[in-house]
Structure formats: structure tokens, C-alpha cells
Design a protein around this motif. Structure first.
Motif, PDB file in Angstrom:
ATOM      1  N   ALA A  22      47.374  71.775  60.452  1.00 31.61           N
ATOM      2  CA  ALA A  22      47.788  72.497  61.513  1.00 31.61           C
ATOM      3  C   ALA A  22      46.578  73.206  62.221  1.00 31.61           C
ATOM      4  O   ALA A  22      46.857  73.036  63.196  1.00 31.61           O
ATOM      5  CB  ALA A  22      49.000  73.194  61.661  1.00 31.61           C
ATOM      6  N   GLN A  23      45.427  73.259  61.209  1.00 30.52           N
ATOM      7  CA  GLN A  23      44.806  74.255  62.160  1.00 30.52           C
ATOM      8  C   GLN A  23      43.961  73.175  62.860  1.00 30.52           C
ATOM      9  O   GLN A  23      43.985  72.550  62.897  1.00 30.52           O
ATOM     10  CB  GLN A  23      43.838  74.980  61.002  1.00 30.52           C
ATOM     11  CG  GLN A  23      44.399  75.934  60.778  1.00 30.52           C
ATOM     12  CD  GLN A  23      43.941  76.659  59.227  1.00 30.52           C
ATOM     13  OE1 GLN A  23      42.546  76.639  59.067  1.00 30.52           O
ATOM     14  NE2 GLN A  23      43.575  78.032  58.752  1.00 30.52           N
ATOM     15  N   PRO A  31      45.774  73.215  71.649  1.00 25.39           N
ATOM     16  CA  PRO A  31      47.435  73.437  71.351  1.00 25.39           C
ATOM     17  C   PRO A  31      48.083  73.948  71.952  1.00 25.39           C
ATOM     18  O   PRO A  31      47.831  74.399  73.497  1.00 25.39           O
ATOM     19  CB  PRO A  31      46.326  74.644  70.179  1.00 25.39           C
ATOM     20  CG  PRO A  31      46.022  75.170  70.126  1.00 25.39           C
ATOM     21  CD  PRO A  31      44.394  74.345  71.259  1.00 25.39           C
ATOM     22  N   LYS A 121      52.028  83.154  65.571  1.00 23.93           N
ATOM     23  CA  LYS A 121      51.605  81.317  65.648  1.00 23.93           C
ATOM     24  C   LYS A 121      50.534  80.872  66.143  1.00 23.93           C
ATOM     25  O   LYS A 121      49.547  79.995  65.701  1.00 23.93           O
ATOM     26  CB  LYS A 121      52.681  80.916  66.371  1.00 23.93           C
ATOM     27  CG  LYS A 121      52.470  79.047  66.471  1.00 23.93           C
ATOM     28  CD  LYS A 121      54.213  78.656  67.636  1.00 23.93           C
ATOM     29  CE  LYS A 121      53.733  77.182  67.421  1.00 23.93           C
ATOM     30  NZ  LYS A 121      54.499  76.341  68.472  1.00 23.93           N
ATOM     31  N   ILE A 125      47.719  78.243  63.915  1.00 20.36           N
ATOM     32  CA  ILE A 125      47.173  77.751  64.507  1.00 20.36           C
ATOM     33  C   ILE A 125      45.444  77.665  64.420  1.00 20.36           C
ATOM     34  O   ILE A 125      45.127  76.196  64.512  1.00 20.36           O
ATOM     35  CB  ILE A 125      47.649  77.013  66.423  1.00 20.36           C
ATOM     36  CG1 ILE A 125      49.025  77.129  66.151  1.00 20.36           C
ATOM     37  CG2 ILE A 125      47.166  75.948  66.466  1.00 20.36           C
ATOM     38  CD1 ILE A 125      50.051  77.181  67.266  1.00 20.36           C
TER      39      ILE A 125
END
Length: 160
Positions: A22-23, A31, A121, A125
Motif C-alpha cells: 500500500a506504500q 493517496p 495512517k 501510506i
């Protein structure tokens, strides 16, 4: 019972692989992050699409971040009228110290806070490993550089 255990293990592995992937990486779009700014408004990171944007992760307690802020203030003052924006994202846990640092460092560019520190979060991310960390986005909202040099940022501003 054994098959339920195997299913749970498989789900756990799948989730851990998914979160690693998800990075954000070069070529990815902004994002979907919404954070509170220093004026108590919630802002969406993707609301800056249409400008060259430098996202900077920092904290009030980080001496290297505070030194970098001086350079960012100069960069912002020089290029803010050229479709360029800097968005600070603080990993401060103490909001009052964050607000004091913004004032002391004379930061005029948008400031957001993700108050869960390195458990935030947004940190996960972006894949932030240390601070300060910067991410440069194109006018189309695509990531074009991670920890770019000032020369790379200026070149991108002049290129548009």
C-alpha cells in the motif's frame, strides 16, 4: 478446526502483504488522505491537484525538520505564485507544540497534522522511515520524486 486456523493464517499473510504494497511509489496518485489543518479545518490532500506540490513530513521536536523549515519558507516565498504548493504533515502527538513550531518557524504554507506519530495512517501510506521526508507531486497529482533536491523541485516548477 485445523482448516479454520489455516484460513486465518492465510488471511493474516494476505493482509500483511497488502499493507506493505500500500506504500506510495513513483507514478502513484495522491493517496486518499484527509487531515486537520492548523486552523481546525479538514483538508483532502488531493485538493491540491493542478499544482506542483511538495508534501513534507516533519515534527516540532525534530531539529533537522526545523532547519529544513527555514529552507522551505524561502522556497515557498519565492515560488508560491508559480502554481507551487508545499503541504506540511506533522507527526506531532502534542498539538500545542506543533502550533508553536508553525508560528516560530513562520510557516505560511498549509500545515496538517496526523497526531498518531509514526503510527499514523499517512506515515504508513507514504512509507515514511524518518523525518524530514518529502514527496513531490506533479500538477496531475502523480508522485514524481521522493526526497527531491531543491534543484529537482525548482526544475519541476519551471517545467510546467
Amino acid at each position: 478446526m485445523n482448516s479454520i486456523k489455516n484460513i486465518l493464517i492465510a488471511i493474516t499473510l494476505l493482509l500483511s502483504v497488502t499493507s506493505v504494497n500500500a506504500q506510495i511509489k513513483k507514478g502513484d496518485a495522491y493517496p486518499n488522505i484527509q487531515l486537520q489543518n492548523n486552523k481546525n479545518k479538514v483538508l483532502k490532500l488531493n485538493s491540491y491537484t493542478g499544482k506542483i506540490v511538495l508534501v513534507e513530513f516533519w515534527a516540532s521536536w525534530c531539529p533537522y525538520c526545523r532547519i529544513a523549515n527555514k529552507d522551505l519558507v524561502k522556497l515557498y516565498d519565492k515560488y508560491k505564485g508559480q502554481n507551487f504548493e508545499i503541504v506540511g504533515i506533522s507527526v506531532d502527538i502534542e498539538k500545542a507544540k506543533w502550533l508553536q513550531a508553525i508560528e516560530k518557524d513562520k510557516l505560511k504554507h498549509p500545515q496538517l497534522i496526523d497526531p498518531k506519530g509514526f503510527d499514523a495512517k499517512s506515515v504508513a501510506i507514504f512509507g515514511v522511515k524518518g523525518i524530514p521526508s518529502t514527496y513531490l507531486f506533479s500538477t496531475s497529482g502523480k508522485l514524481i520524486a521522493i526526497n527531491p533536491t531543491e534543484a529537482q523541485i525548482i526544475a519541476q516548477i519551471k517545467k510546467q
